[in-house]
Design an enzyme around this catalytic site. Structure first.
Site, PDB file in Angstrom:
ATOM      1  N   TYR A 119      18.219   0.054 -19.633  1.00 29.90           N
ATOM      2  CA  TYR A 119      17.118   0.701 -20.364  1.00 29.90           C
ATOM      3  C   TYR A 119      17.583   1.141 -21.754  1.00 29.90           C
ATOM      4  CZ  TYR A 119      15.498   1.295 -15.514  1.00 29.90           C
ATOM      5  OH  TYR A 119      15.158   1.096 -14.193  1.00 29.90           O
ATOM      6  N   THR A 130       0.803  -1.222   0.000  1.00 31.58           N
ATOM      7  CA  THR A 130       0.000   0.000   0.000  1.00 31.58           C
ATOM      8  C   THR A 130       0.835   1.270   0.000  1.00 31.58           C
ATOM      9  OG1 THR A 130      -0.152  -0.057   2.423  1.00 31.58           O
ATOM     10  CG2 THR A 130      -1.904  -1.157   1.181  1.00 31.58           C
ATOM     11  N   GLY A 131       2.158   1.143  -0.055  1.00 26.92           N
ATOM     12  CA  GLY A 131       3.010   2.327  -0.135  1.00 26.92           C
ATOM     13  C   GLY A 131       2.838   3.052  -1.450  1.00 26.92           C
ATOM     14  N   GLU A 183      30.090  -3.482 -15.134  1.00 27.16           N
ATOM     15  CA  GLU A 183      30.734  -2.258 -14.676  1.00 27.16           C
ATOM     16  C   GLU A 183      31.797  -2.625 -13.649  1.00 27.16           C
ATOM     17  OE1 GLU A 183      27.684  -0.954 -11.080  1.00 27.16           O
ATOM     18  OE2 GLU A 183      27.306  -0.180 -13.078  1.00 27.16           O
ATOM     19  N   HIS A 205      26.717   3.475  -7.679  1.00 25.63           N
ATOM     20  CA  HIS A 205      26.126   2.239  -7.194  1.00 25.63           C
ATOM     21  C   HIS A 205      26.793   1.791  -5.900  1.00 25.63           C
ATOM     22  CE1 HIS A 205      24.578   0.822 -11.400  1.00 25.63           C
ATOM     23  NE2 HIS A 205      23.767   1.672 -10.820  1.00 25.63           N
ATOM     24  N   GLN A 255       4.981   4.183  -3.791  1.00 25.01           N
ATOM     25  CA  GLN A 255       5.696   3.712  -4.973  1.00 25.01           C
ATOM     26  C   GLN A 255       5.150   2.369  -5.447  1.00 25.01           C
ATOM     27  OE1 GLN A 255       9.912   4.193  -4.789  1.00 25.01           O
ATOM     28  NE2 GLN A 255      10.324   2.784  -6.451  1.00 25.01           N
ATOM     29  N   GLU A 280      17.670   0.638  -2.787  1.00 24.98           N
ATOM     30  CA  GLU A 280      19.077   0.978  -2.631  1.00 24.98           C
ATOM     31  C   GLU A 280      19.387   1.104  -1.142  1.00 24.98           C
ATOM     32  OE1 GLU A 280      20.753   3.845  -5.725  1.00 24.98           O
ATOM     33  OE2 GLU A 280      18.666   4.484  -5.594  1.00 24.98           O
TER      34      GLU A 280
END
Length: 678
Positions: free
Chosen positions: A198, A55-56, A248, A291, A58, A135
């Site tokens: 992406y 229900t948050g 990376e 990151h 985001q 994160e």
């Protein structure tokens, strides 16, 4: 707070002592094997998805988008609450949700500080696939989770710190990937970076190829799913005809992938074409590049080493993700035109099993001045050692050997790093992984092996065990990510520490409020002023050495690293790395311009945005505001792709400001390099 907050629980150390004794983590009579969970990654139209933190704000927005796209969502969890949300059931716990809705996967949308608790609840309920997007998950929380995952064979983790996993064919999204970029097709993608993935997706869509399955292993230090896991899935996936890998700096996952690719190409008559990119080839040694996991620990390979390893293994390398689409299309057309090819039928007996892989020996190098979180001063590290009754000698010579406690990203556990030289020597060092649950090192075979490698006598085993025990206690109690020591032998034959460099996890403090005492030792007056100023606005800024010339403004750490790499290849000299973050706003863009322009070396600015969560029109608004409010005097080149790219490009074109707008990277790069040269 964009995520739904869970009720408070006991400390991670208390949870560690109790959770690993729960009998249901061992789900079969034979030895549990986490590798058995690999097939759980093959999501599709059949996948029933649960949301934790349902229900948050985001999660609610994400559920609406995913439902409209076609994802089969069966409800969500709000602790101790039952009801309905968005027309779907709300369950009071993951266990109840598992019993009633039978989900195949759970998307975790809670803050980083509570992500480990949510993952543990999903493991307890034996949810087949868990995707953690947050994160800033503390390293020690994730170490604890991996110690649990290793004891079971039901639950597979993707993440943390990742966009998630998505089946374009099955219309199943578990994460926050920008849906307009995706199209059903035949290319499998596994990536560390969200924004680079992406860009890769968009490139293959524009080429008319589309995607089969896209797995984001994420930028965390300890990813639950890695490149080799993705490659194994794609090898046996009939929907996947071409494979793309996006890596990376940080860790050795790309070297592991290179070794797998070499073996795959040797054993399969007609291997699927593989392309790859490695971001961070121009990253300064020792810096964290946005990151959580984008930093190289002592002895880990740099991005150039990874690039060359993949190239030698047979992957077709590119320097920018925009090139993946055309490149993969050419490779697939070439494969299809060869007589008797286009299918891997009949070579099943040559395929290596899902659970076996020959390890690669990495090319290692020493990393000076590494930064992640907080490094305390040596005298402060000595104080911590003295509290554990460890002898220290600040005036001794540089002779001796080095002993460190760090994270081993391959074994997903802590490890001892031992080198028989006083200064760390990658070529002579060895890692000795051990369980996060390790309590005592007395009589441990790990100590015997490490002592032998260091050339210590039999009597030195006990002394080394005492030293490692003290380091391990500091490591856990203070939530360090690396403790490096230079050790000598005193006249009396005891071990004493001659030098120490201790680093502590920033996420433990920033997201969880833990270890405040350690992190209060930070002195920002000794840091780069621009980097400190940017941090106040949530911007990751790294000032690069050299002549500068081009200032960069990018959303996403991986894309920011790759932008610096690619501009350098085009002859540019970048003044900075700047990641606005995945949720950049117009105000963030304005603040970014302010920081960039404070560097007098900057002669032109390159804005490179791929809109996922960040909308291109919002970025365009920020650029226009910056010009008007900051009295910009340097030329700006803008490349906008992704969400609302046409609207953003239109806003730039109609602004009447001296902006140079492009949608292709190559043209934009050439223009900004030319402008920087005057």
């Amino acid at each position: 707070m964009p995520f739904q907050t869970l009720p408070k629980r006991p400390s991670p150390l208390t949870l560690l002592r109790t959770s690993l004794t729960r009998r249901h983590f061992t789900t079969t009579r034979r030895v549990a094997n986490y590798a058995d969970t690999l097939p759980n990654l093959k999501i599709g139209a059949h996948t029933r998805v649960l949301f934790q933190g349902f229900t948050g704000k985001q999660a609610t927005a994400n559920v609406k988008e995913s439902l409209e796209w076609g994802t089969k969502i069966v409800g969500g969890v709000k602790p101790d609450v039952e009801g309905e949300h968005l027309g779907l059931p709300v369950f009071p716990s993951v266990r109840v949700a598992q019993e009633r809705a039978k989900p195949d996967a759970s998307a975790i949308y809670v803050p980083g500080a509570q992500t480990a608790q949510a993952i543990e609840e999903a493991i307890e309920a034996e949810i087949p696939l868990v995707v953690a997007v947050a994160e800033h998950v503390p390293i020690h929380d994730i170490l604890r989770i991996h110690s649990i995952l290793k004891t079971q064979s039901k639950t597979r983790l993707v993440g943390a710190n990742c966009p998630g996993i998505i089946s374009a064919i099955g219309k199943c999204r578990i994460g926050f990937q920008p849906l307009p970029c995706f199209a059903p097709g035949n290319v499998g993608i596994v990536a560390k970076s969200g924004t680079l993935s992406y860009e890769t997706v968009a490139s293959t869509t524009r080429a008319g190829l589309g995607q089969s399955l896209c797995i984001s292993m994420g930028g965390d230090v300890l990813a639950g799913t890695n490149f080799v896991d993705g490659l194994r899935i794609f090898e046996d996936d009939p929907d996947t005809e071409g494979i793309i890998l996006v890596g990376e700096i940080g860790g050795t996952a790309e070297l592991d992938a290179a070794e797998w690719i070499r073996g795959y190409r040797a054993r399969v008559r007609d291997p699927k074409p593989i392309m790859a990119l490695v971001g961070g080839r121009e990253a300064p040694p020792g810096r964290i590049m946005g990151h959580a996991g984008a930093w190289a620990a002592p002895g880990e390979p740099d991005a150039e080493t990874k690039y060359r390893a993949l190239e030698r293994a047979g992957a077709v390398m590119v320097d920018h993700p925009e090139k993946f689409g055309a490149g993969m299309k050419a490779l697939l057309n070439s494969r299809a035109s060869r007589p008797g090819t286009g299918s891997i039928a009949g070579v099943g007996s040559q395929r290596r099993g899902l659970h076996s892989m020959r390890r690669v020996t990495p090319v290692l190098r020493s990393i000076p001045n590494q930064k992640r979180g907080l490094y305390i001063k040596q005298f402060q590290a000595f104080d911590l050692l003295k509290q554990k009754s460890v002898p220290v000698n600040e005036t001794s010579s540089d002779s001796g050997f080095s002993v460190s406690i760090a994270v081993d990203r391959t074994s997903l556990s802590p490890c001892i790093i031992a080198s028989p030289t006083a200064e760390f020597d990658p070529a002579k060092s060895r890692k000795f992984p051990f369980p996060y649950t390790q309590a005592e090192f007395d009589r441990s075979p790990i100590i015997a092996d490490a002592a032998s490698h260091l050339g210590l006598s039999a009597s030195g085993n006990e002394k080394l065990a005492d030293l490692v025990q003290s380091l391990w206690e500091i490591y856990k109690e203070k939530e360090a990510f690396v403790l490096e020591t230079r050790v000598g032998i005193s006249a009396g034959g005891s071990l004493e520490v001659h030098g120490a460099r201790f680093g502590f996890d920033d996420a433990a403090y920033r997201s969880s409020g833990r270890q405040e005492g350690i992190h209060k030792l930070r002195n920002t007056s000794e840091e780069v002023p621009e980097e400190v100023e940017a941090e106040k606005d949530g911007i990751v800024y790294v000032k690069l050495e050299g002549e500068g010339g081009v200032g960069t403004l990018v959303n996403g750490a991986g894309l920011a690293m790759n932008t610096v790499d690619a501009l350098t290849i085009h002859g540019g000299h970048c003044a900075n790395f700047l990641d606005t973050g995945g949720k950049a706003t117009s105000e963030t863009v304005k603040s970014s311009f302010r920081v960039i322009c404070s560097d007098t070396r900057v002669k032109a600015i390159f804005v490179n945005i791929f809109g996922g969560l960040t909308r291109c029109d919002m970025i365009a608004e920020g650029i226009i505001l910056a010009f008007r409010d900051l009295n910009m005097q340097v030329p700006v080149v803008v490349r906008l792709r992704g969400t609302n790219e046409e609207l953003g490009q239109k806003m730039i074109a109609e602004s009447g400001l001296p902006l140079h707008a492009f949608d292709g990277f190559e043209e934009a790069a050439r223009k900004v390099v030319a402008l920087a040269r005057g």
